[in-house]
Motif scaffolding. Structure first.
Motif, PDB file in Angstrom:
ATOM      1  N   PRO A   7       0.807  -1.227   0.000  1.00  0.00           N
ATOM      2  CA  PRO A   7       0.000   0.000   0.000  1.00  0.00           C
ATOM      3  C   PRO A   7       0.837   1.273   0.000  1.00  0.00           C
ATOM      4  O   PRO A   7       0.405   2.291  -0.556  1.00  0.00           O
ATOM      5  N   ASP A   8       2.005   1.243   0.604  1.00  0.00           N
ATOM      6  CA  ASP A   8       2.856   2.435   0.629  1.00  0.00           C
ATOM      7  C   ASP A   8       3.450   2.765  -0.735  1.00  0.00           C
ATOM      8  O   ASP A   8       3.852   3.904  -0.977  1.00  0.00           O
ATOM      9  N   GLN A   9       3.541   1.779  -1.618  1.00  0.00           N
ATOM     10  CA  GLN A   9       4.156   2.004  -2.924  1.00  0.00           C
ATOM     11  C   GLN A   9       3.176   2.536  -3.964  1.00  0.00           C
ATOM     12  O   GLN A   9       3.580   3.173  -4.943  1.00  0.00           O
ATOM     13  N   VAL A  10       1.882   2.277  -3.771  1.00  0.00           N
ATOM     14  CA  VAL A  10       0.889   2.622  -4.787  1.00  0.00           C
ATOM     15  C   VAL A  10       0.798   4.123  -5.059  1.00  0.00           C
ATOM     16  O   VAL A  10       0.710   4.539  -6.227  1.00  0.00           O
ATOM     17  N   PRO A  11       0.808   5.007  -4.046  1.00  0.00           N
ATOM     18  CA  PRO A  11       0.649   6.442  -4.336  1.00  0.00           C
ATOM     19  C   PRO A  11       1.680   6.998  -5.314  1.00  0.00           C
ATOM     20  O   PRO A  11       1.360   7.914  -6.090  1.00  0.00           O
ATOM     21  N   ALA A  12       2.897   6.476  -5.323  1.00  0.00           N
ATOM     22  CA  ALA A  12       3.915   6.977  -6.241  1.00  0.00           C
ATOM     23  C   ALA A  12       3.490   6.783  -7.693  1.00  0.00           C
ATOM     24  O   ALA A  12       3.792   7.615  -8.564  1.00  0.00           O
ATOM     25  N   PHE A  13       2.762   5.697  -7.975  1.00  0.00           N
ATOM     26  CA  PHE A  13       2.307   5.439  -9.339  1.00  0.00           C
ATOM     27  C   PHE A  13       1.051   6.242  -9.670  1.00  0.00           C
ATOM     28  O   PHE A  13       0.838   6.623 -10.823  1.00  0.00           O
ATOM     29  N   ARG A  14       0.209   6.497  -8.658  1.00  0.00           N
ATOM     30  CA  ARG A  14      -0.960   7.351  -8.890  1.00  0.00           C
ATOM     31  C   ARG A  14      -0.526   8.743  -9.352  1.00  0.00           C
ATOM     32  O   ARG A  14      -1.199   9.388 -10.165  1.00  0.00           O
ATOM     33  N   ASP A  15       0.569   9.224  -8.805  1.00  0.00           N
ATOM     34  CA  ASP A  15       1.030  10.589  -9.072  1.00  0.00           C
ATOM     35  C   ASP A  15       1.939  10.696 -10.283  1.00  0.00           C
ATOM     36  O   ASP A  15       2.409  11.797 -10.613  1.00  0.00           O
ATOM     37  N   ASP A  16       2.222   9.587 -10.951  1.00  0.00           N
ATOM     38  CA  ASP A  16       3.140   9.584 -12.088  1.00  0.00           C
ATOM     39  C   ASP A  16       2.347   9.473 -13.383  1.00  0.00           C
ATOM     40  O   ASP A  16       1.683   8.457 -13.627  1.00  0.00           O
ATOM     41  N   PRO A  17       2.371  10.500 -14.242  1.00  0.00           N
ATOM     42  CA  PRO A  17       1.560  10.459 -15.468  1.00  0.00           C
ATOM     43  C   PRO A  17       1.977   9.366 -16.447  1.00  0.00           C
ATOM     44  O   PRO A  17       1.239   9.083 -17.401  1.00  0.00           O
ATOM     45  N   ALA A  18       3.110   8.737 -16.229  1.00  0.00           N
ATOM     46  CA  ALA A  18       3.532   7.655 -17.113  1.00  0.00           C
ATOM     47  C   ALA A  18       2.797   6.353 -16.827  1.00  0.00           C
ATOM     48  O   ALA A  18       2.902   5.407 -17.608  1.00  0.00           O
ATOM     49  N   PHE A  19       2.043   6.330 -15.722  1.00  0.00           N
ATOM     50  CA  PHE A  19       1.351   5.105 -15.325  1.00  0.00           C
ATOM     51  C   PHE A  19      -0.133   5.374 -15.104  1.00  0.00           C
ATOM     52  O   PHE A  19      -0.552   6.497 -14.853  1.00  0.00           O
ATOM     53  N   GLN A  20      -0.908   4.310 -15.189  1.00  0.00           N
ATOM     54  CA  GLN A  20      -2.309   4.348 -14.778  1.00  0.00           C
ATOM     55  C   GLN A  20      -2.513   3.313 -13.674  1.00  0.00           C
ATOM     56  O   GLN A  20      -1.886   2.249 -13.690  1.00  0.00           O
ATOM     57  N   VAL A  21      -3.362   3.647 -12.730  1.00  0.00           N
ATOM     58  CA  VAL A  21      -3.655   2.775 -11.601  1.00  0.00           C
ATOM     59  C   VAL A  21      -5.154   2.493 -11.604  1.00  0.00           C
ATOM     60  O   VAL A  21      -5.966   3.419 -11.519  1.00  0.00           O
ATOM     61  N   VAL A  22      -5.522   1.217 -11.728  1.00  0.00           N
ATOM     62  CA  VAL A  22      -6.923   0.801 -11.757  1.00  0.00           C
ATOM     63  C   VAL A  22      -7.241   0.139 -10.410  1.00  0.00           C
ATOM     64  O   VAL A  22      -6.655  -0.889 -10.066  1.00  0.00           O
ATOM     65  N   GLU A  23      -8.162   0.727  -9.644  1.00  0.00           N
ATOM     66  CA  GLU A  23      -8.503   0.245  -8.301  1.00  0.00           C
ATOM     67  C   GLU A  23      -9.991  -0.067  -8.235  1.00  0.00           C
ATOM     68  O   GLU A  23     -10.825   0.811  -8.467  1.00  0.00           O
ATOM     69  N   THR A  24     -10.336  -1.299  -7.920  1.00  0.00           N
ATOM     70  CA  THR A  24     -11.733  -1.703  -7.767  1.00  0.00           C
ATOM     71  C   THR A  24     -11.852  -2.707  -6.619  1.00  0.00           C
ATOM     72  O   THR A  24     -10.920  -3.465  -6.351  1.00  0.00           O
ATOM     73  N   PRO A  25     -12.993  -2.721  -5.916  1.00  0.00           N
ATOM     74  CA  PRO A  25     -13.179  -3.682  -4.828  1.00  0.00           C
ATOM     75  C   PRO A  25     -13.008  -5.117  -5.313  1.00  0.00           C
ATOM     76  O   PRO A  25     -13.433  -5.468  -6.427  1.00  0.00           O
ATOM     77  N   GLY A  26     -12.370  -5.941  -4.484  1.00  0.00           N
ATOM     78  CA  GLY A  26     -12.113  -7.328  -4.852  1.00  0.00           C
ATOM     79  C   GLY A  26     -12.807  -8.309  -3.939  1.00  0.00           C
ATOM     80  O   GLY A  26     -13.601  -7.940  -3.064  1.00  0.00           O
ATOM     81  N   SER A  27     -12.494  -9.585  -4.136  1.00  0.00           N
ATOM     82  CA  SER A  27     -13.151 -10.650  -3.364  1.00  0.00           C
ATOM     83  C   SER A  27     -12.170 -11.398  -2.462  1.00  0.00           C
ATOM     84  O   SER A  27     -12.518 -12.459  -1.939  1.00  0.00           O
ATOM     85  N   ASN A  28     -10.964 -10.866  -2.285  1.00  0.00           N
ATOM     86  CA  ASN A  28     -10.019 -11.491  -1.358  1.00  0.00           C
ATOM     87  C   ASN A  28     -10.363 -11.055   0.056  1.00  0.00           C
ATOM     88  O   ASN A  28     -10.332  -9.861   0.374  1.00  0.00           O
ATOM     89  N   TYR A  29     -10.682 -12.028   0.906  1.00  0.00           N
ATOM     90  CA  TYR A  29     -11.327 -11.799   2.204  1.00  0.00           C
ATOM     91  C   TYR A  29     -10.362 -12.084   3.340  1.00  0.00           C
ATOM     92  O   TYR A  29      -9.879 -13.208   3.489  1.00  0.00           O
ATOM     93  N   ALA A  30     -10.066 -11.047   4.120  1.00  0.00           N
ATOM     94  CA  ALA A  30      -9.173 -11.202   5.270  1.00  0.00           C
ATOM     95  C   ALA A  30     -10.000 -11.334   6.545  1.00  0.00           C
ATOM     96  O   ALA A  30     -11.010 -10.644   6.728  1.00  0.00           O
ATOM     97  N   TYR A  31      -9.548 -12.215   7.419  1.00  0.00           N
ATOM     98  CA  TYR A  31     -10.319 -12.498   8.629  1.00  0.00           C
ATOM     99  C   TYR A  31      -9.382 -12.825   9.792  1.00  0.00           C
ATOM    100  O   TYR A  31      -8.214 -13.177   9.595  1.00  0.00           O
ATOM    101  N   LEU A  32      -9.918 -12.704  10.987  1.00  0.00           N
ATOM    102  CA  LEU A  32      -9.243 -13.140  12.208  1.00  0.00           C
ATOM    103  C   LEU A  32      -9.909 -14.433  12.641  1.00  0.00           C
ATOM    104  O   LEU A  32     -11.126 -14.479  12.840  1.00  0.00           O
ATOM    105  N   GLY A  33      -9.103 -15.494  12.752  1.00  0.00           N
ATOM    106  CA  GLY A  33      -9.648 -16.814  13.062  1.00  0.00           C
ATOM    107  C   GLY A  33      -9.414 -17.217  14.504  1.00  0.00           C
ATOM    108  O   GLY A  33      -8.401 -16.854  15.111  1.00  0.00           O
ATOM    109  N   PHE A  34     -10.353 -17.994  15.055  1.00  0.00           N
ATOM    110  CA  PHE A  34     -10.290 -18.489  16.428  1.00  0.00           C
ATOM    111  C   PHE A  34     -10.236 -20.014  16.435  1.00  0.00           C
ATOM    112  O   PHE A  34     -10.883 -20.664  15.616  1.00  0.00           O
TER     113      PHE A  34
END
Length: 276
Positions: A7-34
């Protein structure tokens, strides 16, 4: 690159006109297990207290820099089987403390340093996973739960999880696209080595609903069974749902035709072309 940068690396590409960044909600699900066979975590009041002690939005905002969406269920946003009417579980430290009191874990010294109980949290040595464990550790300390973090090389960590050698852990289910995944990960007949019910969850009503949904093909007919099953999970909390990750595709600005898929798969590669 798709989902390959921190996540810390993504903003550098958002701000660089040489790149495009496509961000959409995904289905990878993080959870805390017991581990539901653990004498402490087998009590749903303790599990709910832990859930109420967590500020999941803070986790998303600070650790993941907004590249995740807090969720109450494994099914991703917009999915036909997703139960949309769950009340969001907001952080409530007072309610968490009351539940711990009722479960037999009173605060031994009021505002003093002694903790109500101690648990171990297992994770891999991945930097983001360790940072997440540390954030959870700090949040649970606010209600008097002392967390010892144990991080291992992934193969060792994963072996412990499959063998039930844990109290708390966090992992991610990737590419959640069909609710039949519940059969694999939470049905009572799917306890390892016969499946991935690593938490040892046992609920006959849940099993009945999942079996009924699996016998049908029409999503409209299947949906009521899975919605009711998700309500059972919200009450029993074998997992604490944390978030669905946002899929992030980064590419040269003049590459056309890319789209993110929920699962993060690279299906659109065959459609890519260079701009004229």
């Amino acid at each position: 690159v798709v989902n390959g940068l921190t996540p810390d690396q993504v903003p550098a590409f958002r701000d660089d006109p040489a790149f495009q960044v496509v961000e959409t909600p995904g289905s990878n699900y993080a959870y805390l297990g017991f581990n539901l066979e653990d004498p402490i975590l087998g009590d749903v009041r303790v599990r709910r207290a832990i859930a109420l002690a967590l500020d999941r939005q803070e986790l998303v905002d600070n650790l993941w820099r907004g590249l995740a969406v807090v969720t109450e269920t494994m099914m991703p946003s917009g999915h036909w089987a997703r139960a949309e009417d769950h009340e969001p579980m907001e952080r409530d430290l007072d309610a968490a403390k009351e539940l711990l009191d009722a479960a037999g874990y009173p605060d031994p010294d009021g505002s003093g340093p002694e903790k109500r109980l101690r648990l171990t949290y297992k994770t891999s040595t991945n930097e983001d996973s360790v940072l997440q464990a540390q954030i959870v550790q700090a949040m649970l300390a606010m209600v008097g739960i002392d967390i010892e973090i144990r991080s291992y090389e992934f193969a060792t960590f994963y072996t412990d999880i499959k063998q039930g050698n844990f109290q708390l852990y966090s992992l991610t289910w990737t590419g959640v696209l069909d609710p039949h995944i519940y059969n694999l990960v939470l049905h009572s007949r799917s306890v390892p080595p016969d499946g991935a019910n690593r938490n040892r969850f046992q609920n006959a009503d849940f099993d009945r609903l999942i079996d009924a949904g699996a016998r049908l093909a029409d999503p409209a007919e299947r949906r009521p069974y899975y919605v009711e099953a998700q309500q059972i999970l919200a009450e029993e909390l074998p997992y604490v749902s944390l978030y669905h990750k946002v899929n992030v595709g980064i590419m040269p600005a003049d590459l056309e035709g890319y789209r993110n898929y929920l699962s993060g798969e690279l299906y659109s590669l065959k459609q890519l072309r260079w701009a004229d």
